[in-house]
Structure formats: C-alpha cells, structure tokens
Design an enzyme around this catalytic site. Structure first.
Site, short mmCIF file in Angstrom:
data_model
loop_
_atom_site.label_atom_id
_atom_site.label_comp_id
_atom_site.label_asym_id
_atom_site.label_seq_id
_atom_site.Cartn_x
_atom_site.Cartn_y
_atom_site.Cartn_z
N GLU A 1 -1.72 8.89 -1.89
CA GLU A 1 -2.73 8.18 -1.12
C GLU A 1 -4.03 8.98 -1.00
O GLU A 1 -5.12 8.43 -1.04
CB GLU A 1 -2.19 7.87 0.28
CG GLU A 1 -3.14 7.10 1.17
CD GLU A 1 -2.50 6.70 2.49
OE1 GLU A 1 -3.02 5.78 3.14
OE2 GLU A 1 -1.46 7.29 2.85
N TRP B 1 -12.23 -5.25 -0.01
CA TRP B 1 -10.89 -5.71 0.34
C TRP B 1 -10.86 -7.23 0.20
O TRP B 1 -10.10 -7.76 -0.61
CB TRP B 1 -10.53 -5.28 1.76
CG TRP B 1 -9.92 -3.92 1.85
CD1 TRP B 1 -8.61 -3.62 2.12
CD2 TRP B 1 -10.57 -2.65 1.65
NE1 TRP B 1 -8.40 -2.26 2.09
CE2 TRP B 1 -9.59 -1.64 1.81
CE3 TRP B 1 -11.86 -2.26 1.34
CZ2 TRP B 1 -9.87 -0.28 1.67
CZ3 TRP B 1 -12.17 -0.90 1.21
CH2 TRP B 1 -11.18 0.06 1.37
N ASP C 1 -6.46 -2.30 -2.10
CA ASP C 1 -5.64 -1.57 -3.05
C ASP C 1 -5.31 -2.44 -4.26
O ASP C 1 -5.38 -2.00 -5.42
CB ASP C 1 -4.35 -1.10 -2.40
CG ASP C 1 -4.57 -0.27 -1.15
OD1 ASP C 1 -5.32 -0.74 -0.27
OD2 ASP C 1 -4.00 0.82 -1.03
N ASP D 1 0.82 -1.21 0.00
CA ASP D 1 0.00 0.00 0.00
C ASP D 1 0.85 1.25 0.00
O ASP D 1 0.39 2.33 -0.36
CB ASP D 1 -0.91 0.01 1.23
CG ASP D 1 -0.10 0.05 2.52
OD1 ASP D 1 0.96 -0.61 2.57
OD2 ASP D 1 -0.51 0.72 3.47
N ARG E 1 6.55 4.23 4.79
CA ARG E 1 6.29 4.35 6.22
C ARG E 1 6.30 2.98 6.89
O ARG E 1 6.62 1.96 6.26
CB ARG E 1 4.96 5.07 6.45
CG ARG E 1 3.73 4.33 6.00
CD ARG E 1 2.49 5.18 6.20
NE ARG E 1 1.27 4.51 5.78
CZ ARG E 1 0.29 5.08 5.09
NH1 ARG E 1 0.39 6.33 4.72
NH2 ARG E 1 -0.79 4.40 4.75
N ASP E 2 5.95 2.93 8.15
CA ASP E 2 5.99 1.69 8.92
C ASP E 2 4.74 0.85 8.63
O ASP E 2 3.94 0.57 9.50
CB ASP E 2 6.10 1.99 10.43
CG ASP E 2 4.99 2.90 10.93
OD1 ASP E 2 4.22 3.43 10.10
OD2 ASP E 2 4.90 3.09 12.16
N GLU E 3 4.61 0.45 7.38
CA GLU E 3 3.45 -0.33 6.96
C GLU E 3 3.87 -1.27 5.84
O GLU E 3 4.19 -2.41 6.08
CB GLU E 3 2.33 0.62 6.52
CG GLU E 3 0.98 -0.06 6.39
CD GLU E 3 -0.16 0.95 6.34
OE1 GLU E 3 -1.26 0.56 5.96
OE2 GLU E 3 0.07 2.14 6.67
N HIS F 1 1.27 5.66 -3.54
CA HIS F 1 0.17 4.82 -3.09
C HIS F 1 -0.73 4.60 -4.31
O HIS F 1 -1.49 5.47 -4.67
CB HIS F 1 -0.58 5.55 -1.99
CG HIS F 1 -1.29 4.67 -1.03
ND1 HIS F 1 -0.80 4.41 0.23
CD2 HIS F 1 -2.46 4.02 -1.10
CE1 HIS F 1 -1.65 3.63 0.88
NE2 HIS F 1 -2.67 3.39 0.08
#
Length: 880
Positions: A759, A547, A494, A481, A485-487, A780
């Site tokens: 995003e 999703w 997505d 996604d 970042r921390d993901e 994103h």
C-alpha cells in the site's frame, strides 16, 4: 523459410516470416474459445440479445475471417436463428433473432470462411441458459423462525422423492448472506462466497446449477448452510453490522424435467426444516469458529433421521431488490501452497511460513481429544524482531478456531471467511505440528490468466509476480483495496488506476462487467459516485477526483481491451451523469470544491524541513480528471453514434482546459504545484497548450532528477508517470525510475522481500520498522499499475483504441534499463499475441506472433518506421 532484407534510414533489419506449416492441423482453419457474454456456457444470461465470440486458428499467415454462420438451436434441435454474415466480426456478435424464452437452454455452433477461401467445420456445440424473469420465481424466502440472532450458521434441509427418470434438473439459488449448498451429501459446485457481493439494496445475484447427475429415483435431500457474509456481518471500518439486513435468508428453486416430459418444482417454502450446524460464528474479517462436536453427520443425505431439534422455517416477504443472473466469474479455489517452514519466534510462538502473501485459507489436518481448541491466526509479515505482526490488521481478528470432536483426524478450513496472509500462528495444536498438516489455498474470482511478462532482470520478474499476486488476492468478487484488515472494500480509485494492468494479467471482462453494474446502482441520484462500491461507507461525501472517475475510466478501458461496446452502452448514462454532476458543482468550468483524496500516499518524508513533501493541489488534480472524464465521455459518445453529445462535451472540454490554464499555469509554463504528479496529469490528459508541453516534460524530468531519480507520486500520479516520460521522449528516465532500488521506488519493496504490492512505498522502512499501522497493507495492488507500462513499452504490446480488442495491434518494444531480453504474451479476444526480444552483440532480435483475424504494425527501436503485418509468426532484426 523465406528471407527478405530491407534498408531504411541506415537501419538494417531482416524479417523472417516463419512458416507455421510444421503445425499439424486437421483443417486449414478452426475455431476455439467460444463464449457468450464473455463466459463459457453460462447458465443465467439476462441479456435478451446475448453476444457470441470465437477465435480463429490458422496455420496460414495473413488470415482474416471473411464470413461466418451461426446456428442457434433449441433443446429439440429446432434452429431459431441462422445468420450468414459477410464480415470479420468474431467478437461479441449480437443475437437479433426471435425473443428468447426465460430459464431456457439454447445450443449454438459457428463456422467461418477465411479470406483464402477455407471453411472451418462447425464448432463443437456450445450452450447457454437464459435467466429467470420475476414471474418465474415460485420459491419463497426462508429463514429461521423468529429473530435471526444466533452467531451460528443455520442449516436448512428439504427431503423430496422422485419417482421417474430425470431428464434435467436445474437449481436456482441465492441468499441474503452467504450460502453453501449440497445435494445428497455432495457439494453442488466449486463456487465460494455465493451469491457474491453486489449492491444488495438494488440487486442480488442468483446462481444456476445443473443437478441432473446428482439426483436419483427415490429419496433426495438438499442441504444449505448460511453465513453472515457481507450482508449481515461486520463490514467497513466503523464496526457496522447488519448493513443490508439483520436476517439471513435462502431462496431455492429446483426445476425437474422427467424423461416423459412432465415437470416438478421443489421450492424453498414452509416445508423446509432448519437447525444450527458446527459453524458457530463466521465473519469475513474475524474468521470462522467451527465446533466439530456439533456436526450432524449425514444431515444433508437421504438416510438421516431429523430429530425434534429441526424446526419449521420462517417465511419472509420479498424485498425490493431485483434478482439478477451472474454476469461475473464465481470465486473458486486456485493454487495450493505447501508450508515452507514451521518455527518458533523470539516470543515463543509457533509460526508457519508459506512463502507467499496470498488470499484464501489454510487447510489444517488435526486429530486430538474432544474439546481441544486450535486457533489459526493470520498475518502478512513478521516484525523487525521476527515476531508475528498483526497490528496492521486493525480490528480484524483473521482467526479461525477449530474445536475437535475426538476420534479420527479431520481436515479443517473456513466456510464463510477468507484471510490475507503469508504467515499463520497456530495455538493449541495437539501433538507435533508438521508441514504435511498444512496447505494454503488461494481463493479468488475465476479469471483466466491472459498475460505473461518476463525480462532478463530478476527484480523486474519478481515485481511482475507481485503485481499478479496482488491482483489475485484483491479480485475476490469485487476489486478490494486490501484483503486482510477490517476494510476489504471496493475502493473506486484503486480499481480505475489498475484496470488496464488487470486486463493484461487476466481476463477481467466479466469481472468488471459485474462490478460496473454495482457502480451504476450505487451512484447517487445527483450523479456523484461513492468512494467504495458496493457503498457500505454510507457517507454523505462522495465524488472524489480520481475515485469517482471510475464511472468513465473503466468502461472505456474495457472497451479498448475487449471491444465491448455493450459496456459503453450500459454504462453511458452513468458516465454522463458523473460528468454532468461535476459540471453542476464547477464554477466557471473550474472544479474547485468538494472533498478529494488527492494524490493519495504521495512521497512525504518524515522530517520535511525543506519542503520536499510532494504535495499536489487537490483541486488542480480534480480539474485534470474532470477533463479526462469528459474526454472519455466524448469517446464513448462517438463510438455509440451520439453526435450531439459528442459536440456538446467537446465544447465543454475546451472550457475545462482553458479554466485549468488560467488557474494553474504561470505565463512561463510552470504549474502552481511543482510536483511530479502535477506535470504527469497535465501532460497525460493534454491540459497544456501544445507549445508548452515539451518544456513541462522537461520540468518533470528535472523534478525526478532533483529527488535523486526517485518517484514522489501517489495513487493518481503513479499509473501515468512512466507513460508520460516515454511519450515525451524521456524513456531513459522512465527506465531509471523503474530500475531504482532504493526508497521510494517499485523495486524497493521487492528488495525488502515483498511477494505482493504494498500500500505504501515504505510499508517496511529501511530500518525494519513499519509505517503507520492504521493504514499499512502489504497486499494493495494500486502501485502495480506500472504493469501496464511494462507490457506496452518493454514487451511492446499495445492495443489501438480505433480498432479495440486488439483487432489492430501495435508492437513497439522500447528496450532500456540495461535489459538484454524481454518477453510478453497476451491472450486477446482474437487469440495470442507474443512479443519477445533479445539484444546481443549490437543486434536487436524480435519475434512476434499475431493471431488470425487481426493485423499489426511493428515499430523497431530507434526508428519511427512502421512495418504492417498480418497474422502469423515473424522475426525481425536491427542494429542496436
């Protein structure tokens, strides 16, 4: 050149059939792009019935394949399969000969005869190697002795002697964590972040490498370094570590065949030694720390003398997870970008601009005193004042630290992490930092670019550029996604929204084949599907509409794009389990329960005093996706010959749609959520009675106009918005939305300098400030789903689901938006499709290329007439 004129419905157009005689061919028909399971010469084919594909090249128009012959041979040239088949199938032809042996290399060729009686030469010899069975593994899992508690990367080495000439040498390698392997001091491949990220608790991939040319008679050394990776390192945004395990481990098996036919196996076992190398910390989110003072020169070469620091490894028991061969492409290096500018920010920081938001790493040249510490921090944007901005990274440090050893200069780059960035901030650099000291390297899964798209509008061209770079940066083994970042998680919503656009831009057949196996593996026992795959959120909640529907949407999309019936077969149980799960929680065929993200990041103005926030009822959305997944399951059942299932779910689908109408549609045809997304989904998935659809489309148009011709859709409505408008004869509104330059729109980020998809529609606001930093990625890809509409409507290149993989093609460009030209190109599983048009002096001119072994229909603007054509190059003209 031959010229024909046709007059129909007062539209004059001329078709020029352009001869390809000028092309020089050694023969009238030839073959190219041979693959097995979507891959070129793959090394670990687990399918007992591998599938073969090839493309025809012919200078003769209207060429199709009439017959093919395949030869499958063993290494000693024994033919074990030699079908001679009369049909036009050239995509994913399934092997049905004698059972294939495991870990064995096979060779194959194909030749074809076309409908004109021309026969090709045999293709160049191709090969594939079958994977290992469980009993073929002789190696043992090795790790450090005791608890694996060090932040540093352990390095493992094994010395071995070969006393005869080597005929072949094949290495099978995997790890818990990430590995980098070398033989005699040389990296064994250009693959990174191996063994890749899968549902580790279910299966771990192994890789296969041909090391024949790397070995020598006498002493040899294999060296392997391990990093934390997704397995052990920090993953997810809850700061969780050791999600899959707390111990990094290596599994290595090298099988050597000597020229005299004898064999030897070098395995990972208790004869290996380990130490710790210069990578003193590694984390995908936070970056690497590399201390050059801790380098052990030559540690992976035969001349190295291992000291007492090298210890005996520990042996680990086998885990419950399966070992499987690679079914997707490896992550490799791609574009290299030079630094554009080095400057001081208002805050006095040294910052470098590479001009492109990208994913990978920066190679840094440096020379200085031992102990000098250099940090390279990464960011996507600068703030309004021009300072380095990292708040949107949340807790991810995205910082690589290099400690110099003194002496000669070195080139540094991370080993077990990647970064998402356009800018870097450099601290501690000795001397003057120069542009030539820096190179940014793009790193992503090795997917061939298949699509090209350009228009007369520079902003649209930049939008296409942004879509492609968003895909590159987020397709790093899994469809993430966000890459910064921390993901960096495989969010299912997505991926399903973007899948068809992805298949235009690049060959994602193998990429999604691999990832969908993880979707099935991580699907819950009740049939529900997690929010992210691989599922590291470990949440009790799942099954969000739009999703979890990834379970049905992507298998069908890949079937249409690549004619991959095998994906439907392998994913059918998953598709069915998902629909059955929704049925089990629905009440009266109405799915009005559960946790849903809804139309994620829809338009929501800051001060909504007059109800302009485009809130769409989440359960209303859920019902439309319930219907959509059911329809796709029906489609799959029909393709697979499951007539009983098709009938069962067709009956269910009618009940789902009836429940939707009863719950969400007023007698006058208004939906209870009067939003763009509500009407888009209702129309896209045929939820409304036929007699109410046109008026619903008009309500959608009225809504768009009421917002000053701006979209208000989020992740679920956006992919279908322009498609619905075009389908219901409002293509002018679709173009108006596409060409809108003010917020919210696709071109607003372009005007704000974006080089990837954001995003949020307003990641950077009109006053230069940022959206909420907790969720504001500038790379994103979800909103890039408009690319699907641009290829299909502007370029006019469309697949036909009844003949998947572009066996039949619809060329139907729909000019608009004041465009004067557009060109699209797509490398399909049959060959290259091109559609290029111009408008000048009231005349529309279209050039079309159709590959051999396919047919097409051309529909010119302002007419419904279809012109059937075969393969070849064509020119059309009509008044416009």
């Amino acid at each position: 050149m031959k010229k024909f004129s046709l007059l129909s419905k007062k539209i004059l157009f001329t078709i020029f059939i352009i001869s390809a005689a000028s092309a020089v061919f050694a023969q009238k028909i030839a073959l190219k792009d041979l693959t097995v399971e979507h891959l070129v010469n793959p090394f670990s084919v687990d399918n007992p019935h591998p599938r073969f594909s090839w493309k025809l090249i012919s200078a003769i128009k209207n060429t199709t394949q009439a017959r093919y012959e395949i030869k499958l041979l063993t290494a000693d040239k024994k033919i074990i399969w030699n079908p001679k088949v009369t049909n036009s199938q050239s995509v994913l032809v399934e092997y049905n000969g004698p059972a294939l042996s495991s870990k064995t290399q096979y060779f194959w060729q194909v030749k074809v005869t076309d409908n004109h009686g021309n026969t090709s030469s045999w293709s160049p010899v191709q090969k594939f190697q079958t994977g290992l069975k469980a009993e073929d593994w002789k190696a043992k899992w090795i790790s450090v002795a005791g608890k694996d508690s060090s932040l540093a990367s352990p390095i493992f080495r094994k010395t071995f002697d070969l006393n005869k000439k080597v005929r072949s040498a094949t290495a099978y390698i995997t790890a818990k964590g990430l590995y980098e392997a070398s033989i005699n001091g040389q990296r064994i491949s250009d693959h990174y972040f191996m063994p890749g990220w899968t549902s580790y608790k279910n299966h771990i991939q192994y890789q296969v490498y041909d090391l024949t040319a790397s070995l020598k008679i006498g002493g040899n050394v294999v060296g392997v370094a391990l990093g934390d990776g997704w397995f052990k390192g920090r993953i997810g945004f809850a700061n969780q570590k050791h999600f899959y395990g707390d111990t990094r481990a290596l599994l290595f098996q090298l099988e050597v065949v000597y020229s005299d036919g004898t064999k030897e196996i070098i395995n990972s076992d208790d004869s290996w030694k380990y130490n710790y190398g210069p990578t003193t910390a590694s984390n995908i989110y936070d970056g690497d720390t590399y201390d050059a003072r801790k380098e052990l020169p030559g540690w992976d070469t035969p001349g190295y003398s291992a000291s007492a620091d090298w210890k005996a490894v520990g042996i680990l028991p086998n885990g419950p997870e399966k070992l499987v061969g690679m079914s997707g492409p490896p992550v490799t290096k791609h574009e290299e970008l030079k630094a554009l500018k080095i400057f001081k920010t208002p805050a006095g920081e040294t910052v470098v601009d590479f001009g492109q938001n990208m994913v990978g790493w920066v190679q840094l040249k440096a020379k200085g005193p031992a102990g000098t510490t250099i940090t390279v921090q990464h960011a996507e944007v600068l703030d309004k004042a021009g300072n380095f901005y990292t708040t949107n990274l949340r807790s991810a440090k995205q910082t690589n630290t290099y400690i110099l050893k003194g002496g000669a200069g070195q080139v540094f780059q991370p080993h077990f992490s990647f970064q998402g960035f356009r800018y870097i901030k450099v601290n501690g650099y000795p001397g003057e930092l120069k542009l030539d000291d820096l190179t940014a390297v793009a790193v992503y899964s090795a997917m061939q670019q298949t699509g090209k798209f350009t228009t007369s509008n520079p902003l649209l061209n930049q939008l296409q550029h942004n879509i492609q770079w968003g895909q590159k940066g987020n397709f790093v083994d899994v469809p993430t996604d966000c890459p910064q970042r921390d993901e960096r998680l495989g969010w299912t919503g997505d991926a399903q929204a973007f899948a068809t656009t992805a298949a235009y831009n690049m060959d994602v057949s193998a990429f999604f084949t691999k990832w969908m196996k993880d979707v099935s593996a991580d699907q819950l026992s009740n049939g529900s599907v997690p929010y992210v795959v691989p599922n590291v959120l470990n949440s009790g909640d799942s099954g969000s509409a739009g999703w979890a529907d990834v379970a049905t949407i992507i298998p069908w999309d890949m079937y249409v794009s690549y004619a991959d019936k095998g994906m439907l077969e392998s994913q059918y149980l998953s598709m069915k389990s998902w629909v059955d799960y929704v049925s089990s929680v629905a009440k009266g065929n109405l799915w009005n329960s559960g946790n849903h993200f809804g139309d994620w990041l829809f338009y929501r103005p800051n001060d909504d005093n007059d109800g302009r926030a485009a809130v769409t009822d989440k359960y209303m959305i859920a019902q439309t996706f319930y219907a959509h997944s059911t329809q796709l399951l029906i489609n799959a059942a029909k393709v697979l010959g499951k007539s009983d299932d098709a009938a069962k779910y067709e009956s269910l689908l009618q009940k789902i749609k009836s429940a939707y109408v009863a719950e969400y549609l007023t007698p006058n045809g208004k939906l209870v959520s009067n939003t763009q997304t509500a009407y888009v989904l209702a129309l896209q998935f045929d939820m409304l009675p036929e007699n109410l659809r046109q008026q619903a489309a008009q309500r959608l148009v009225d809504n768009v106009r009421s917002y000053g011709t701006h979209l208000t859709t989020g992740f679920l409505g956006t992919p279908y918005l322009c498609h619905v408008l075009s389908r219901f004869n409002h293509g002018n509104v679709a173009y108006d939305l596409l060409m809108q330059e003010s917020y919210p729109s696709w071109l607003y980020p372009v005007k704000m300098g974006a080089t990837t998809i954001w995003e949020r529609w307003d990641g950077i606001k009109q006053d230069g400030t940022f959206q909420t930093p907790d969720m504001n990625s500038f790379n994103h890809y979800a909103y890039g789903a408009i690319g699907d509409w641009m290829y299909k409507n502007i370029a006019g290149i469309n697949p036909i689901a009844a003949q998947p993989g572009y066996k039949e093609i619809l060329i139907a460009p729909k000019p608009g938006g004041k465009l004067t030209s557009a060109s699209g190109e797509l490398e399909t599983v049959y060959g290259t499709v091109k559609s290029s048009w111009t408008i000048a002096n009231g005349v529309f001119k279209l050039d079309v290329t159709i590959p051999a072994n396919t047919t097409a229909a051309v529909v010119l603007p302002n007419t419904a007439q279809r012109q059937a054509i075969g393969s070849g190059v064509y020119h059309f003209e009509t008044k416009f």
